[in-house]
Design a protein around this motif. Structure first.
Motif, short mmCIF file in Angstrom:
data_model
loop_
_atom_site.label_atom_id
_atom_site.label_comp_id
_atom_site.label_asym_id
_atom_site.label_seq_id
_atom_site.Cartn_x
_atom_site.Cartn_y
_atom_site.Cartn_z
N ASP A 136 0.82 -1.20 0.00
CA ASP A 136 0.00 0.00 0.00
C ASP A 136 0.86 1.25 0.00
OD1 ASP A 136 -2.47 -1.11 0.00
OD2 ASP A 136 -2.55 -1.33 2.17
N ASP A 137 0.26 2.32 -0.46
CA ASP A 137 0.87 3.63 -0.34
C ASP A 137 1.07 3.93 1.15
OD1 ASP A 137 1.45 6.29 -0.17
OD2 ASP A 137 -0.34 6.98 -1.24
N PRO A 138 2.32 4.15 1.59
CA PRO A 138 2.53 4.38 3.03
C PRO A 138 1.90 5.68 3.51
CG PRO A 138 4.58 4.71 1.82
CD PRO A 138 3.57 4.17 0.84
N ALA B 235 -1.18 6.50 2.63
CA ALA B 235 -2.62 6.37 2.37
C ALA B 235 -3.43 7.09 3.43
CB ALA B 235 -3.00 4.89 2.34
N GLY B 236 -4.24 8.03 3.00
CA GLY B 236 -5.12 8.71 3.94
C GLY B 236 -4.46 9.84 4.71
N VAL B 237 -3.14 10.03 4.53
CA VAL B 237 -2.46 11.14 5.22
C VAL B 237 -2.72 12.43 4.44
CG1 VAL B 237 -0.20 12.07 5.83
CG2 VAL B 237 -0.67 9.64 6.17
N LEU C 282 8.20 6.53 3.06
CA LEU C 282 7.41 7.72 3.39
C LEU C 282 7.93 8.94 2.66
CD1 LEU C 282 7.14 6.97 7.22
CD2 LEU C 282 5.18 7.11 5.65
#
Lengths: 303, 182
Positions: free
Chosen positions: A28-30, A32-34, A94
């Motif tokens: 996953d995109d590290p 995600a949701g940040v 990140l």
């Protein structure tokens, strides 16, 4: 359940979600949701370039350390170096993702194709001269004494930087730094303890640790010279001018070497940035060939 | 960004909306499966948005924690199974996770599983991080989770997962894992 074609099908059928087994690829995109909104006033090109520098340091040192697995002096040390490498890889993911969110992908995107995540495009599809890591981490491995001295210097520099970056006006950079500080504290302590053990150990371990320090010290020449990007971002309170790290880093390193009964080699004079502007020796290309070979041969490969 | 997927199950059971929180809290950690994500303190928030989307926030233990993708998948799976159609699992990085967030219940479960729970995490202070060069002073202590003896030694600061160190009990001689304070 019906007929199952492969073991993989059986696993996903039994567990109901193929992402549960995505250990090979498909991470996953590290971020995600940040919230990746940019801080007011900061140039995204500068912030992205800065994240590449710090991400590349972590990625390249992680790859160097990983090379010790199966070759370290004791099994526990392989686990230790693998753990440290994993922390650095996490920091790299990140930071490279942050560079991607700033739109700093260079030619990696067209080489990688549209479906490869930003972090992978940057890690696997840039050539050596597009990497922005310091020469300290790009330099080839020596013996174990050289490795622990290099790890000491790199983690001391990075910890001093991360401690300051916790106050960055970029909330992503500040959060990545705050998370990195306890990890880098472990790394620095681990390396420092090895330097003490080797330096104050046998005549042979002392000789090797001293040779490691003598070889690594000249690599610090460009660690305290800012690039234009770092200078501008320090002015914006988004980044840190590495000049500010010099006294703390040299103080810590001197303290460790003296305790280890090692001679502190002469500090090299400051020189203009080299690795940070893409000037690397041939050893980085060799390392990248090992890191990137599979992705370059089979872009988007999954297993 | 992982967004919810539409499943066939309804988001409501009859007219009563099911609370997503206990469902998310019951998901276990892939590396320390004796702990739920709630016990471990990585589950930061579960809320239902105005449009009915369940928003779950998780935080990584270490920057390189390889279990984040699995946690995300397990949360989606558990919530979908419980009938929540739209699920959004988000990563939060700040404030950084600390072992102090492992619950009392989590500590009890760790000890029961033969893993020594962490002591208090080192204080987080602004400014330069002091260097610890005292090789003789043990950096951390842990009582043996098997026989209870405080007479234990560290074998390796790094273990099979990022969170654990390896120790050995000098009394019963058994090796054990210790969730190290961070």
């Amino acid at each position: 359940m019906g007929h199952l074609e492969t073991v993989y099908d059986a696993l996903t059928a039994a567990h109901g979600d193929e992402a549960r087994w995505a250990f090979g690829t498909g991470f996953d995109d590290p971020l995600a949701g940040v919230d990746t909104a940019l801080p007011a006033g900061a140039d995204p090109a500068d912030l992205g370039a800065y994240c590449l520098m710090l991400g590349d340091d972590a990625l390249v040192l992680s790859q160097r350390l990983t090379g010790w697995i199966t070759r370290a002096p004791e099994l526990e040390e392989e686990v230790a170096l693998a753990n440290i490498a994993l922390d650095l890889l996490g920091q790299a993911r990140l930071l490279l993702s942050r560079a991607g969110s700033c739109g700093v992908l260079g030619r990696s995107r067209e080489r990688a194709g549209a479906t490869v995540p930003d972090e992978d495009a940057l890690a696997y599809f840039r050539d050596a001269d597009e990497f922005r890591c310091a020469g300290l981490v790009a330099a080839p491995d020596g013996d174990f004494g050289h490795t622990v001295v290099r790890l000491l210097v790199a983690s001391t520099w990075r910890l001093a930087l991360a401690a300051r970056l916790r106050g960055s006006r970029d909330p992503v950079l500040a959060a990545v730094a705050a998370k990195a500080v306890p990890e880098l504290t472990y790394h620095r302590d681990h390396a420092a303890r090895w330097v003490l053990r080797l330096g104050d150990g046998t005549a042979e371990s002392h000789r090797r640790a001293q040779a490691g320090a003598d070889a690594v010290w000249p690599l610090t020449a460009d660690l305290f010279t800012p690039t234009d990007v770092e200078r501008r971002l320090a002015g914006e309170r988004v980044g840190v001018d590495p000049t500010d790290l010099r006294d703390e880093v040299r103080g810590v390193l001197t303290q460790v070497l003296e305790r280890a009964t090692l001679a502190v080699p002469p500090w090299p004079g400051d020189v203009p940035p080299r690795g940070r502007v893409g000037a690397h020796g041939p050893e980085l290309a060799v390392l990248l060939a090992g890191l990137q070979g599979l992705s370059r041969a089979h872009p988007g490969a999954t297993w | 960004m992982v967004s919810g997927r539409t499943l066939r199950q309804p988001g409501r059971r009859g007219d009563v909306r099911v609370d997503p929180r206990p469902v998310a809290e019951a998901v276990v950690d892939p590396e320390l499966p004796v702990l739920t994500l709630a016990d471990l303190g990585v589950l930061r928030d579960v809320r239902t948005g105005d449009d009915g989307t369940v928003v779950v926030e998780i935080t990584p233990t270490y920057s390189g924690c390889p279990a984040m993708g699995v946690m995300r998948a397990d949360l989606l799976h558990a919530l979908h199974d419980a009938g929540f159609e739209q699920v959004d699992v988000r990563t939060v990085l700040s404030p950084a996770w600390s072992t102090d967030w492992i619950s009392a219940e989590g500590r009890r479960k760790l000890a029961e599983a033969g893993i020594a729970p962490p002591g208090a995490a080192p204080a987080r202070t602004p400014g330069p991080v002091p260097l610890d060069l005292d090789l003789d002073r043990p950096r951390r202590t842990a009582a043996c989770p098997l026989c209870g003896s405080p007479d234990t030694e560290e074998v390796s600061e790094f273990g099979a997962t990022a969170c654990t160190a390896l120790r050995r009990c000098r009394q019963c001689q058994e090796p054990f894992e210790h969730v190290k304070e961070i």
